[in-house]
Design a protein around this motif. Structure first.
Motif, PDB file in Angstrom:
ATOM      1  N   ARG A  19      16.876  40.944  -4.349  1.00  0.00           N
ATOM      2  CA  ARG A  19      17.537  40.223  -3.261  1.00  0.00           C
ATOM      3  C   ARG A  19      18.318  39.076  -3.870  1.00  0.00           C
ATOM      4  O   ARG A  19      17.802  38.336  -4.702  1.00  0.00           O
ATOM      5  CB  ARG A  19      16.504  39.667  -2.272  1.00  0.00           C
ATOM      6  N   VAL A  20      19.559  38.907  -3.473  1.00  0.00           N
ATOM      7  CA  VAL A  20      20.410  37.866  -4.029  1.00  0.00           C
ATOM      8  C   VAL A  20      20.996  37.037  -2.888  1.00  0.00           C
ATOM      9  O   VAL A  20      21.391  37.584  -1.849  1.00  0.00           O
ATOM     10  CB  VAL A  20      21.546  38.478  -4.892  1.00  0.00           C
ATOM     11  N   GLU A  21      21.021  35.721  -3.079  1.00  0.00           N
ATOM     12  CA  GLU A  21      21.602  34.806  -2.098  1.00  0.00           C
ATOM     13  C   GLU A  21      23.106  34.752  -2.306  1.00  0.00           C
ATOM     14  O   GLU A  21      23.592  34.557  -3.419  1.00  0.00           O
ATOM     15  CB  GLU A  21      20.996  33.408  -2.255  1.00  0.00           C
ATOM     16  N   TRP A  75      28.820  19.337  -4.063  1.00  0.00           N
ATOM     17  CA  TRP A  75      27.510  19.441  -4.712  1.00  0.00           C
ATOM     18  C   TRP A  75      26.396  19.511  -3.686  1.00  0.00           C
ATOM     19  O   TRP A  75      25.483  20.332  -3.806  1.00  0.00           O
ATOM     20  CB  TRP A  75      27.305  18.239  -5.628  1.00  0.00           C
ATOM     21  N   LEU A  76      26.471  18.681  -2.657  1.00  0.00           N
ATOM     22  CA  LEU A  76      25.426  18.662  -1.643  1.00  0.00           C
ATOM     23  C   LEU A  76      25.455  19.929  -0.796  1.00  0.00           C
ATOM     24  O   LEU A  76      24.402  20.478  -0.442  1.00  0.00           O
ATOM     25  CB  LEU A  76      25.595  17.431  -0.752  1.00  0.00           C
ATOM     26  N   THR A  77      26.640  20.437  -0.483  1.00  0.00           N
ATOM     27  CA  THR A  77      26.759  21.668   0.297  1.00  0.00           C
ATOM     28  C   THR A  77      26.159  22.854  -0.452  1.00  0.00           C
ATOM     29  O   THR A  77      25.527  23.730   0.153  1.00  0.00           O
ATOM     30  CB  THR A  77      28.232  21.954   0.624  1.00  0.00           C
ATOM     31  N   GLN A  81      20.525  25.167   0.829  1.00  0.00           N
ATOM     32  CA  GLN A  81      19.478  26.177   0.951  1.00  0.00           C
ATOM     33  C   GLN A  81      18.216  25.812   0.169  1.00  0.00           C
ATOM     34  O   GLN A  81      17.116  26.182   0.569  1.00  0.00           O
ATOM     35  CB  GLN A  81      19.995  27.532   0.462  1.00  0.00           C
ATOM     36  N   GLU A  82      18.349  25.083  -0.918  1.00  0.00           N
ATOM     37  CA  GLU A  82      17.188  24.793  -1.758  1.00  0.00           C
ATOM     38  C   GLU A  82      16.517  23.471  -1.410  1.00  0.00           C
ATOM     39  O   GLU A  82      15.396  23.215  -1.846  1.00  0.00           O
ATOM     40  CB  GLU A  82      17.599  24.775  -3.225  1.00  0.00           C
ATOM     41  N   LEU A  83      17.178  22.608  -0.636  1.00  0.00           N
ATOM     42  CA  LEU A  83      16.618  21.317  -0.286  1.00  0.00           C
ATOM     43  C   LEU A  83      16.132  21.309   1.155  1.00  0.00           C
ATOM     44  O   LEU A  83      16.642  22.049   1.995  1.00  0.00           O
ATOM     45  CB  LEU A  83      17.662  20.203  -0.470  1.00  0.00           C
ATOM     46  N   GLN A  84      15.165  20.458   1.439  1.00  0.00           N
ATOM     47  CA  GLN A  84      14.696  20.278   2.800  1.00  0.00           C
ATOM     48  C   GLN A  84      15.763  19.560   3.618  1.00  0.00           C
ATOM     49  O   GLN A  84      16.537  18.761   3.078  1.00  0.00           O
ATOM     50  CB  GLN A  84      13.394  19.472   2.819  1.00  0.00           C
TER      51      GLN A  84
END
Length: 399
Positions: A19-21, A75-77, A81-84
């Protein structure tokens, strides 16, 4: 994690898949690609790499002619998916503080002097040095990962003010004052375990094991800005998922509260508002400070109880690993942010140093090393004993 770790083998069929994001589409909907049925791991890996290259080709690469604001926002965008969600908001707010000062500057023209001047202007505007050091940490990470460059700016100075921490006498006074409060079991649990406010709000009666005298911390409730919504999520770190041993008084207090809740057919949460809904973390802080003022102690917030317990347990002779396990922290983090120097230990150290330097001329030069060793053993023995002063508890005493 390597690419081969992402390839999974179906134990039933023996075939490989992955599975790939793929990021998010124009509407912000998360996109994924699942592929199964490959006869070999190598064939699955070839397809995985093809999809990854296809995904990366659609990503806009930052250029040195881009502005600092656009680079930080990209960078933030890319890490949504990985940050809360609350972490994304906090990072965005910290970075936004720098935008009025260096946001329109091109990446190729950004200098360390510009960044340092921005920090100075923010400090003049009233932001604390602790906030500025966090801003520097996030900005340097975003800038470095997007451009491959370093800011080169000096970190803002550490704050001169010492973080306020309760004395044990204040904790006792607070606990005596809330003896008749509706949430007395929660306040006692806070003062004896140092749980975070989000962990307190998420506790359920199923987490309590009276026979084992343990309480398991599994999840927490957090407030997500700017909408102030509350949601449940895993604890702060893997160290935060833990099982706590309770003292007999606290265990009996919680057991009685559970019997009352069962008779009243309350919700499964341990601590709720008057309407039966689980408490919000910000409500716990507000109520804690209100009760602190009424008890004539400093209203410094419930989180400072963790610093009180860390310092008190270390002073009482407990090991770093034991204290870190109880607070749900990494030992290195505990020593960096939670340890403090006890006034009684400072006095003892001064006396012991003077004892080491004192000598008896009548014993001669040969006796000097022997006396030093004896004093050294005496110092080691005294240092490992629990320090008891007017504000220090016994080893097994609960604050």
């Amino acid at each position: 994690m390597s690419e081969t770790d992402l390839i999974m083998r179906d134990p039933a069929t023996g075939l490989f898949g992955f599975r790939v994001e793929l990021g998010r589409d124009c509407r912000g909907v998360r996109m994924q690609a699942r592929r199964n049925g490959f006869a070999t791991e190598k064939a699955a890996l070839v397809e995985y790499r093809r999809l990854s290259r296809q995904r990366d080709a659609r990503r806009r690469r930052p250029r040195l002619s881009d502005t600092v604001q656009s680079v930080c926002e990209d960078w933030l965008t890319g890490r949504v998916q990985e940050l809360q969600p609350n972490t994304v908001y906090n990072y965005g707010w910290l970075l936004s503080l720098t935008y009025p000062h260096v946001g329109r500057v091109r990446v190729s023209r950004l200098s360390a002097r510009m960044v340092e001047r921005a920090y100075l202007q923010l400090e003049t505007a009233g932001y604390s040095r602790t906030t500025l050091r966090t801003v520097n940490l996030v900005l340097a990470k975003a800038f470095g990962e997007q451009t491959g460059r370093t800011l080169g700016a000096h970190k803002p100075r550490e704050a001169d003010e010492v973080r306020p921490v309760w004395k044990l006498s204040e904790a006792r006074r607070f606990l005596d004052h809330v003896a008749d409060d509706r949430l007395h079991p929660m306040w006692r649990l806070l003062l004896t375990t140092g749980l975070r406010r989000g962990e307190l709000c998420r506790l359920k009666w199923s987490d309590l094991e009276p026979d084992l005298a343990t309480l398991t911390v599994r999840r927490q409730r957090v407030v997500e800005d700017p909408t102030s919504q509350v949601r449940e999520k895993p604890p702060k770190s893997h160290n935060s998922t833990r099982s706590l041993l309770l003292d007999p008084v606290t265990l009996q207090t919680l057991t009685d509260a559970r019997l009352w809740a069962k008779a009243a057919r309350a919700s499964g949460y341990m601590f709720t508002g008057r309407g039966g809904q689980p408490l919000r973390p910000d409500t716990v802080s507000s109520r804690f400070n209100q009760l602190a003022v009424a008890a004539c102690v400093r209203p410094i917030g419930p989180h400072q109880v963790r610093h009180l317990l860390a310092g008190s347990l270390l002073d009482a002779g407990y090991g770093i690993a034991e204290v870190a396990e109880r607070l749900g922290h990494d030992p290195s983090t505990l020593m960096r942010y939670y340890s403090r120097v006890n006034a009684e230990r400072r006095r003892q150290a001064a006396v012991h140093v003077a004892d080491l330097l004192s000598s008896d001329d009548a014993m001669g030069d040969q006796a000097g090393p022997v006396r030093t060793q004896q004093h050294g053993r005496h110092l080691t023995g005294r240092a490992n004993e629990p320090a008891h002063s007017g504000d220090q508890p016994a080893v097994d005493e609960a604050p």
